[in-house]
Design an enzyme around this catalytic site. Structure first.
Site, PDB file in Angstrom:
ATOM      1  N   HIS A 343      -4.025 -15.573   2.042  1.00 39.04           N
ATOM      2  CA  HIS A 343      -3.856 -14.156   2.375  1.00 39.04           C
ATOM      3  C   HIS A 343      -4.396 -13.788   3.746  1.00 39.04           C
ATOM      4  CE1 HIS A 343      -2.389 -12.369  -1.411  1.00 39.04           C
ATOM      5  NE2 HIS A 343      -3.091 -13.304  -2.021  1.00 39.04           N
ATOM      6  N   LYS A 521      -6.294   2.268   3.885  1.00 42.03           N
ATOM      7  CA  LYS A 521      -6.568   0.831   3.811  1.00 42.03           C
ATOM      8  C   LYS A 521      -8.074   0.663   3.755  1.00 42.03           C
ATOM      9  CE  LYS A 521      -2.696  -0.385   6.872  1.00 42.03           C
ATOM     10  NZ  LYS A 521      -1.940  -1.212   5.928  1.00 42.03           N
ATOM     11  N   ARG A 522      -8.527  -0.528   3.349  1.00 41.77           N
ATOM     12  CA  ARG A 522      -9.950  -0.773   3.513  1.00 41.77           C
ATOM     13  C   ARG A 522     -10.279  -0.704   5.002  1.00 41.77           C
ATOM     14  NH1 ARG A 522     -11.048  -6.415   4.653  1.00 41.77           N
ATOM     15  NH2 ARG A 522      -9.154  -7.652   4.492  1.00 41.77           N
ATOM     16  N   LYS A 527      -7.624  -3.612  11.190  1.00 44.52           N
ATOM     17  CA  LYS A 527      -6.663  -2.606  10.723  1.00 44.52           C
ATOM     18  C   LYS A 527      -6.615  -1.387  11.644  1.00 44.52           C
ATOM     19  CE  LYS A 527      -7.018  -4.139   5.909  1.00 44.52           C
ATOM     20  NZ  LYS A 527      -5.637  -4.578   5.681  1.00 44.52           N
ATOM     21  N   THR A 629       1.011  -4.456   1.697  1.00 43.24           N
ATOM     22  CA  THR A 629       1.927  -3.923   0.674  1.00 43.24           C
ATOM     23  C   THR A 629       1.973  -2.406   0.743  1.00 43.24           C
ATOM     24  OG1 THR A 629       0.138  -4.044  -0.968  1.00 43.24           O
ATOM     25  CG2 THR A 629       1.725  -5.856  -0.923  1.00 43.24           C
ATOM     26  N   LYS A 633       5.109   0.416   0.145  1.00 39.65           N
ATOM     27  CA  LYS A 633       5.043   1.596  -0.726  1.00 39.65           C
ATOM     28  C   LYS A 633       5.422   2.857   0.029  1.00 39.65           C
ATOM     29  CE  LYS A 633       1.381  -0.853  -3.084  1.00 39.65           C
ATOM     30  NZ  LYS A 633      -0.044  -1.171  -3.013  1.00 39.65           N
TER      31      LYS A 633
END
Length: 791
Positions: A343, A521-522, A527, A629, A633
């Site tokens: 991942h 998101k975390r 990110k 993901t 969504k």
């Protein structure tokens, strides 16, 4: 159903309709639903055993299942019946289903992917067990005190969990420490401590209630519950020491591992659930079959990241030490059963354990890893080491012990081949395969977005829920003014609901006609929530400089948790909240720009935010996000994406069309080239007056006047150590955001582009992903009876 609810209320909860609380009504409804799914769950197990079908065992540290009551109602086709029954009993149906707490079993995408996969396995009728830990407190409950993240224990199990069945008869003894003795060519491990793994089973029933699988979570119990002798001597702590050890193991997800004791606890957690799962599936296999050598014919084990990578040595240990197989045969047999999902390309996320810690906790497994290493080196001299510099590299171990290694997007798979496992890929050129992640449409459209669901059902019927590719038919509606208007109304109703919720929970009034720009998101540097915030401050500056400009009103919504020990991520959260406090109070931009950060992001919050989003922030540094993901969504629910060519963004853009995607930033190869340029971040800042201004404002304490030095370290990092290239991508990001502003000012065109996103997302169903796993990795099929029911 109404009568069944009243019976459960009386006979299971000891209440009547006059004394029942909201929680009592929810429990009664949940137990009635559980009764309805047990038959198909048990029948599915019998069918698997009768057909001697191959089972999939999915091992994951996280299963972010969220609330289950709506999933069960939806998959059983009982929404109308449940709603009518509760209303006939004088209860508010929506309040009841929202009363269920989120199961605190995960953190982010890894755990939510596991939950989606469990839904798809059941929908497709593929026999499966999910294996994980029944965390007492999960990750943590997040709140903000003066803008800073504060962590408190999750308390989801303070209430009875309606869906699980405790299996006290299913226990496995898990040992730690001790020593290994060798005699007559046999090894015997003598642990000096241990716990009992006790099973808790949750049924997972697929769409239309056709098939049921099991999520089995392990809870650690003491082998010796209570030391009465120590208690009687007055040594009360010693009397409960074994109980304390057990509770610690299954208490918290991802304990802080910055200390040696924290590292030891995490290793014990990973071994605890992995060993219990391997013991459990071997017991089941031997109950059904008499030959351990047929294991690969009946068992497929999928390792979700490196957390359960100890599965390889543990399976070999049991095959050799308990079942008497020769070591080379045991290694080969284990490899035929095991597959590994990678991942991440982040080195810190590919776990490594010191040999000293491993020897202290798992001495027999260290011996086996050395034997695996020797066999690998003998067959492929000079191949990458599993044991190196006093560390055990779990990514390499997982690769070597798996017959297939899959990436989770097309780009990620190629980068896995070129970077972290390049040398192993050259040795094993067919081992790495691609299975791009997916999401279940049952929860992430049918369940969370009833307004859009109703519109699609009226146009297509309901078959799309188990065949998401049927959404492609909606592309023909792009020119239909009436349909587009209905599509817009569905989005606005979701935005109204979210505005009301944020007003109630955060005290911030929102304009539902503004662009809802969402990043959930975390919190992590790669990110790039920080880049999003810097752009927000730059926009605020421009609005203040030109108060009469034709600005598109924006609501910036953030959500996510930072790991307790991740200081910089927690500082980014503090900065977001500091900026929000200033911007939201500024009369010059009132009605044009708002920032909200609802605390304690979880699945339930995502189900509120995603259907209401206009713009989806997928802005990670190219080459760092394996897949994502959340991006899927958002697009499925009619949000346009602003993003880099990273992870599954690449494939999403290909499917929805480049004209319906806001692309910006450096590519993965350009990121690598830019990093080797001396002073790249300072050069980028000096070339951007807009960015210089924003960084200067933060540095000078504009948003933290009570502590003007608060963010000096953060700004210094951007100048000198901007590893994730926030500064280099900033101008491209800002310009692309302004292009999105212009497009949003034409509501019908925006809605048309959003519809193309929804209509083009069929390929990103987790049903497609699971079919790929079943075909290319597991060689597993649905039993014939399940296939007949599905047909």
């Amino acid at each position: 159903m109404k009568n069944d609810i009243l019976k459960r209320l009386r006979y299971s909860l000891g209440k009547d309709s006059q004394t029942a609380s909201l929680q009592d009504w929810r429990m009664a409804l949940s137990l009635v639903l559980r009764d309805r799914l047990v038959d198909v769950w048990i029948d599915s197990a019998h069918t698997t055993e009768t057909n001697s079908s191959k089972r999939v065992y999915y091992l994951s540290m996280e299963f972010l299942i969220g609330r289950l009551i709506e999933d069960m109602i939806s998959n059983l086709g009982l929404e109308s019946a449940a709603r009518d029954a509760m209303e006939a009993l004088g209860q508010h149906y929506d309040a009841i289903v929202h009363d269920e707490p989120d199961a605190a079993l995960g953190n982010g995408g890894l755990g939510r992917l596991a939950a989606c996969f469990m839904d798809s396995l059941a929908t497709l009728g593929i026999p499966a067990f999910g294996y994980g830990i029944r965390y007492e407190h999960g990750l943590f409950e997040q709140s903000f005190v003066e803008g800073e993240q504060v962590e408190q224990p999750e308390t989801w199990l303070s209430q009875r969990h309606a869906w699980e069945f405790e299996r006290p008869e299913v226990q496995h003894s898990i040992g730690f420490g001790g020593h290994v003795s060798h005699s007559d060519g046999r090894a015997t491990w003598h642990p000096d401590s241990g716990v009992a793994a006790t099973a808790f089973d949750t049924p997972v029933v697929g769409w239309k209630g056709e098939w049921g699988n099991t999520l089995r979570l392990w809870s650690a119990k003491p082998v010796t519950p209570f030391d009465l002798d120590s208690f009687n001597r007055g040594d009360y702590l010693a009397a409960s020491r074994s109980e304390a050890l057990a509770r610690t193991i299954s208490r918290v997800l991802y304990p802080d591992d910055t200390t040696e004791s924290g590292k030891e606890l995490r290793l014990k957690q990973e071994y605890f659930f992995t060993a219990a799962s391997i013991m459990d599936l071997l017991r089941r296999h031997m109950d059904d079959h008499d030959d351990i050598r047929t294991l690969p014919d009946h068992v497929a084990i999928q390792l979700n990241d490196t957390h359960p990578a100890i599965a390889g040595p543990e399976l070999v240990r049991l095959l050799v030490d308990e079942h008497g197989l020769p070591m080379p045969e045991a290694i080969a047999l284990a490899r035929r059963c095991l597959a590994y999902t990678n991942h991440t390309l982040l080195p810190e996320a590919l776990e490594r354990w010191s040999e000293g810690l491993f020897a202290r906790v798992l001495p027999r497994h260290l011996e086996i890893i050395r034997i695996i290493e020797e066999a690998q080196q003998a067959e492929f001299p000079g191949s990458p080491r599993i044991l190196e510099h006093g560390e055990i590299r779990m990514g390499e171990l997982a690769f070597v012990m798996a017959h297939k290694v899959n990436g989770v997007s097309a780009l990620h798979t190629e980068l896995v081949k070129e970077t972290v496992f390049a040398d192993l890929h050259r040795i094993h050129p067919t081992r790495i395969v691609n299975q791009t992640n997916g999401i279940t449409p049952r929860r992430w459209l049918h369940g969370c977005n009833p307004a859009l669901r109703s519109l699609i059902n009226n146009q297509l019927g309901e078959a799309w829920v188990s065949d998401l590719e049927q959404l492609a038919a909606l592309k023909a509606m792009r020119a239909d003014s009436e349909f587009i208007a209905a599509f817009q109304q569905a989005k606005r109703s979701n935005k109204m609901a979210l505005s009301n919720w944020i007003g109630e929970t955060c005290g911030v009034a929102l304009d539902p006609d503004a662009m809802f720009d969402v990043q959930i998101k975390r919190i992590h540097e790669y990110k790039r929530q920080l880049m999003n915030l810097l752009e927000t401050v730059a926009l605020w500056n421009e609005m203040r400089d030109d108060p009469d400009g034709d600005w598109t009103p924006r609501v910036k919504i953030f959500g996510g948790k930072a790991a307790p020990g991740y200081v910089l991520a927690k500082q980014i959260i503090h900065l977001i909240n500091d900026v929000a406090r200033v911007v939201n109070a500024d009369p010059a931009t009132k009605g044009r720009l708002k920032i909200v950060f609802p605390p304690n992001y979880n699945v339930t919050m995502a189900e509120r935010l995603i259907p209401a989003a206009d713009l989806s922030e997928q802005i990670s540094t190219a080459g760092k996000e394996a897949s994502g993901t959340g991006n899927m969504k958002f697009a499925l629910n009619g949000a346009l994406t602003i993003g880099t060519l990273d992870g599954a963004n690449v494939e999403i853009r290909d499917h929805v069309g480049s004209e319906n995607f806001f692309l910006f930033g450096l590519t993965a190869s350009e990121v690598v080239d830019r990093r080797i340029q001396h002073g790249f971040s300072r050069n980028a800042i000096e070339a951007s007056p807009r960015l210089q201004r924003v960084l200067g404002q933060i540095f000078e304490g504009l948003f933290s006047p009570e502590d003007p030095y608060r963010y000096h370290g953060l700004i210094g990092m951007l100048y000198d150590h901007d590893h994730f290239l926030v500064t280099c991508d900033f101008d491209s990001y800002y310009d692309t955001q302004r292009r999105a502003d212009v497009v949003f000012q034409n509501p019908r065109n925006w809605a048309s582009m959003a519809l193309m996103n929804t209509a083009s997302m069929g390929w990103f169903s987790s049903d497609r992903t699971i079919r790929g796993y079943a075909r290319d990795i597991w060689q597993a099929d649905a039993p014939s009876s399940a296939l007949e029911r599905s047909a």
